[in-house]
Design a protein around this motif. Sequence first.
Motif, PDB file in Angstrom:
ATOM      1  N   VAL A 109       0.863  -1.176   0.000  1.00  0.00           N
ATOM      2  CA  VAL A 109       0.000   0.000   0.000  1.00  0.00           C
ATOM      3  C   VAL A 109       0.900   1.227   0.000  1.00  0.00           C
ATOM      4  O   VAL A 109       1.862   1.286   0.778  1.00  0.00           O
ATOM      5  N   THR A 110       0.616   2.199  -0.875  1.00  0.00           N
ATOM      6  CA  THR A 110       1.423   3.415  -0.932  1.00  0.00           C
ATOM      7  C   THR A 110       0.561   4.653  -0.748  1.00  0.00           C
ATOM      8  O   THR A 110      -0.641   4.644  -1.004  1.00  0.00           O
ATOM      9  N   ALA A 111       1.203   5.729  -0.332  1.00  0.00           N
ATOM     10  CA  ALA A 111       0.604   7.063  -0.273  1.00  0.00           C
ATOM     11  C   ALA A 111       1.764   8.051  -0.281  1.00  0.00           C
ATOM     12  O   ALA A 111       2.907   7.691   0.034  1.00  0.00           O
ATOM     13  N   SER A 112       1.474   9.286  -0.640  1.00  0.00           N
ATOM     14  CA  SER A 112       2.530  10.301  -0.589  1.00  0.00           C
ATOM     15  C   SER A 112       1.916  11.668  -0.318  1.00  0.00           C
ATOM     16  O   SER A 112       0.738  11.919  -0.591  1.00  0.00           O
ATOM     17  N   VAL A 113       2.751  12.527   0.243  1.00  0.00           N
ATOM     18  CA  VAL A 113       2.360  13.895   0.574  1.00  0.00           C
ATOM     19  C   VAL A 113       3.443  14.840   0.067  1.00  0.00           C
ATOM     20  O   VAL A 113       4.549  14.418  -0.255  1.00  0.00           O
ATOM     21  N   VAL A 114       3.100  16.108   0.042  1.00  0.00           N
ATOM     22  CA  VAL A 114       4.092  17.159  -0.191  1.00  0.00           C
ATOM     23  C   VAL A 114       4.303  17.833   1.151  1.00  0.00           C
ATOM     24  O   VAL A 114       3.343  18.313   1.778  1.00  0.00           O
ATOM     25  N   ASP A 115       5.551  17.836   1.625  1.00  0.00           N
ATOM     26  CA  ASP A 115       5.832  18.458   2.917  1.00  0.00           C
ATOM     27  C   ASP A 115       5.686  19.981   2.791  1.00  0.00           C
ATOM     28  O   ASP A 115       5.558  20.512   1.686  1.00  0.00           O
ATOM     29  N   PRO A 116       5.690  20.712   3.904  1.00  0.00           N
ATOM     30  CA  PRO A 116       5.509  22.164   3.831  1.00  0.00           C
ATOM     31  C   PRO A 116       6.627  22.897   3.085  1.00  0.00           C
ATOM     32  O   PRO A 116       6.541  24.092   2.864  1.00  0.00           O
ATOM     33  N   HIS A 117       7.667  22.166   2.682  1.00  0.00           N
ATOM     34  CA  HIS A 117       8.814  22.780   2.009  1.00  0.00           C
ATOM     35  C   HIS A 117       8.903  22.373   0.542  1.00  0.00           C
ATOM     36  O   HIS A 117       9.898  22.632  -0.128  1.00  0.00           O
ATOM     37  N   GLY A 118       7.849  21.696   0.038  1.00  0.00           N
ATOM     38  CA  GLY A 118       7.761  21.383  -1.381  1.00  0.00           C
ATOM     39  C   GLY A 118       8.340  20.056  -1.814  1.00  0.00           C
ATOM     40  O   GLY A 118       8.458  19.792  -3.005  1.00  0.00           O
ATOM     41  N   ASN A 119       8.697  19.182  -0.866  1.00  0.00           N
ATOM     42  CA  ASN A 119       9.267  17.875  -1.178  1.00  0.00           C
ATOM     43  C   ASN A 119       8.202  16.789  -1.112  1.00  0.00           C
ATOM     44  O   ASN A 119       7.345  16.810  -0.235  1.00  0.00           O
ATOM     45  N   VAL A 120       8.280  15.820  -2.008  1.00  0.00           N
ATOM     46  CA  VAL A 120       7.378  14.679  -1.970  1.00  0.00           C
ATOM     47  C   VAL A 120       7.936  13.657  -0.978  1.00  0.00           C
ATOM     48  O   VAL A 120       9.116  13.308  -1.030  1.00  0.00           O
ATOM     49  N   LEU A 121       7.095  13.183  -0.083  1.00  0.00           N
ATOM     50  CA  LEU A 121       7.456  12.190   0.920  1.00  0.00           C
ATOM     51  C   LEU A 121       6.494  11.023   0.778  1.00  0.00           C
ATOM     52  O   LEU A 121       5.282  11.207   0.903  1.00  0.00           O
ATOM     53  N   GLY A 122       7.024   9.844   0.484  1.00  0.00           N
ATOM     54  CA  GLY A 122       6.188   8.667   0.314  1.00  0.00           C
ATOM     55  C   GLY A 122       6.215   7.770   1.539  1.00  0.00           C
ATOM     56  O   GLY A 122       7.246   7.632   2.197  1.00  0.00           O
ATOM     57  N   VAL A 123       5.069   7.164   1.833  1.00  0.00           N
ATOM     58  CA  VAL A 123       4.978   6.154   2.889  1.00  0.00           C
ATOM     59  C   VAL A 123       4.368   4.903   2.260  1.00  0.00           C
ATOM     60  O   VAL A 123       3.549   4.984   1.350  1.00  0.00           O
ATOM     61  N   MET A 124       4.812   3.753   2.752  1.00  0.00           N
ATOM     62  CA  MET A 124       4.394   2.499   2.128  1.00  0.00           C
ATOM     63  C   MET A 124       4.381   1.366   3.142  1.00  0.00           C
ATOM     64  O   MET A 124       5.300   1.251   3.951  1.00  0.00           O
ATOM     65  N   TYR A 125       3.345   0.562   3.083  1.00  0.00           N
ATOM     66  CA  TYR A 125       3.378  -0.733   3.760  1.00  0.00           C
ATOM     67  C   TYR A 125       3.894  -1.699   2.714  1.00  0.00           C
ATOM     68  O   TYR A 125       3.315  -1.832   1.636  1.00  0.00           O
ATOM     69  N   ASN A 126       5.020  -2.364   3.030  1.00  0.00           N
ATOM     70  CA  ASN A 126       5.694  -3.199   2.051  1.00  0.00           C
ATOM     71  C   ASN A 126       6.033  -4.538   2.704  1.00  0.00           C
ATOM     72  O   ASN A 126       6.944  -4.622   3.544  1.00  0.00           O
ATOM     73  N   GLN A 127       5.296  -5.567   2.347  1.00  0.00           N
ATOM     74  CA  GLN A 127       5.514  -6.881   2.944  1.00  0.00           C
ATOM     75  C   GLN A 127       6.926  -7.388   2.701  1.00  0.00           C
ATOM     76  O   GLN A 127       7.518  -8.044   3.553  1.00  0.00           O
ATOM     77  N   HIS A 128       7.495  -7.087   1.554  1.00  0.00           N
ATOM     78  CA  HIS A 128       8.870  -7.517   1.252  1.00  0.00           C
ATOM     79  C   HIS A 128       9.852  -6.924   2.271  1.00  0.00           C
ATOM     80  O   HIS A 128      10.759  -7.613   2.731  1.00  0.00           O
ATOM     81  N   TYR A 129       9.652  -5.673   2.636  1.00  0.00           N
ATOM     82  CA  TYR A 129      10.508  -5.025   3.636  1.00  0.00           C
ATOM     83  C   TYR A 129      10.454  -5.808   4.952  1.00  0.00           C
ATOM     84  O   TYR A 129      11.480  -6.116   5.561  1.00  0.00           O
ATOM     85  N   LEU A 130       9.239  -6.156   5.380  1.00  0.00           N
ATOM     86  CA  LEU A 130       9.087  -6.910   6.625  1.00  0.00           C
ATOM     87  C   LEU A 130       9.695  -8.295   6.524  1.00  0.00           C
ATOM     88  O   LEU A 130      10.333  -8.787   7.461  1.00  0.00           O
ATOM     89  N   ASP A 131       9.531  -8.930   5.366  1.00  0.00           N
ATOM     90  CA  ASP A 131      10.132 -10.256   5.166  1.00  0.00           C
ATOM     91  C   ASP A 131      11.652 -10.189   5.253  1.00  0.00           C
ATOM     92  O   ASP A 131      12.293 -11.064   5.841  1.00  0.00           O
ATOM     93  N   MET A 132      12.246  -9.143   4.694  1.00  0.00           N
ATOM     94  CA  MET A 132      13.708  -8.982   4.750  1.00  0.00           C
ATOM     95  C   MET A 132      14.175  -8.771   6.186  1.00  0.00           C
ATOM     96  O   MET A 132      15.221  -9.275   6.580  1.00  0.00           O
ATOM     97  N   LEU A 133      13.413  -8.012   6.966  1.00  0.00           N
ATOM     98  CA  LEU A 133      13.785  -7.799   8.371  1.00  0.00           C
ATOM     99  C   LEU A 133      13.770  -9.095   9.160  1.00  0.00           C
ATOM    100  O   LEU A 133      14.565  -9.269  10.079  1.00  0.00           O
ATOM    101  N   ASN A 134      12.864  -9.983   8.824  1.00  0.00           N
ATOM    102  CA  ASN A 134      12.720 -11.234   9.562  1.00  0.00           C
ATOM    103  C   ASN A 134      13.757 -12.285   9.174  1.00  0.00           C
ATOM    104  O   ASN A 134      13.832 -13.319   9.824  1.00  0.00           O
ATOM    105  N   ARG A 135      14.516 -12.042   8.128  1.00  0.00           N
ATOM    106  CA  ARG A 135      15.526 -13.035   7.711  1.00  0.00           C
ATOM    107  C   ARG A 135      16.763 -12.968   8.565  1.00  0.00           C
ATOM    108  O   ARG A 135      17.237 -12.041   9.038  1.00  0.00           O
TER     109      ARG A 135
END
Length: 135
Positions: A109-135
């Motif tokens: 799942v992804t989403a993104s915002v523009v911070d108050p300074h004009g930068n795009v900041l993305g947030v994501m739930y990423n199962q692959h990331y969690l799987d890598m942490l568990n290895r």
Amino acid sequence: MLRGLTTVSLFAEDVAAAARWYTEVLGVEPYFTRPLGEQELAYVEFRLGDHQHELGIIDSRFAPGPRPAHPGGAVTYWHVDDVEGAFERLLSLGATAYEKPIERGPGFVTASVVDPHGNVLGVMYNQHYLDMLNR
């Protein structure tokens, strides 16, 4: 060739204000700062997350070219456990919606915002990331 994320660099006209905003968002102070004169900051850097990735904020005058009129380009996504909650929190802190939460497939799942300074900041739930942490 590419071995891993080292530093994500954002730009801001007021680095101190951006540092305060990201301190609120991240819940940690920058671990490194570089002054620009007596009153300004040229650069701040945070370490965050499971792998202590670096998020740097650079004074806009040091950007390699002119800043675009509108946010865009590559979006860096940071893993979060709750995309909807993170997205709403960022909006409550003054960011504006860039892309509302959207499921990209099971476990992504992804989403993104523009911070108050004009930068795009993305947030994501990423199962692959969690799987890598568990290895």
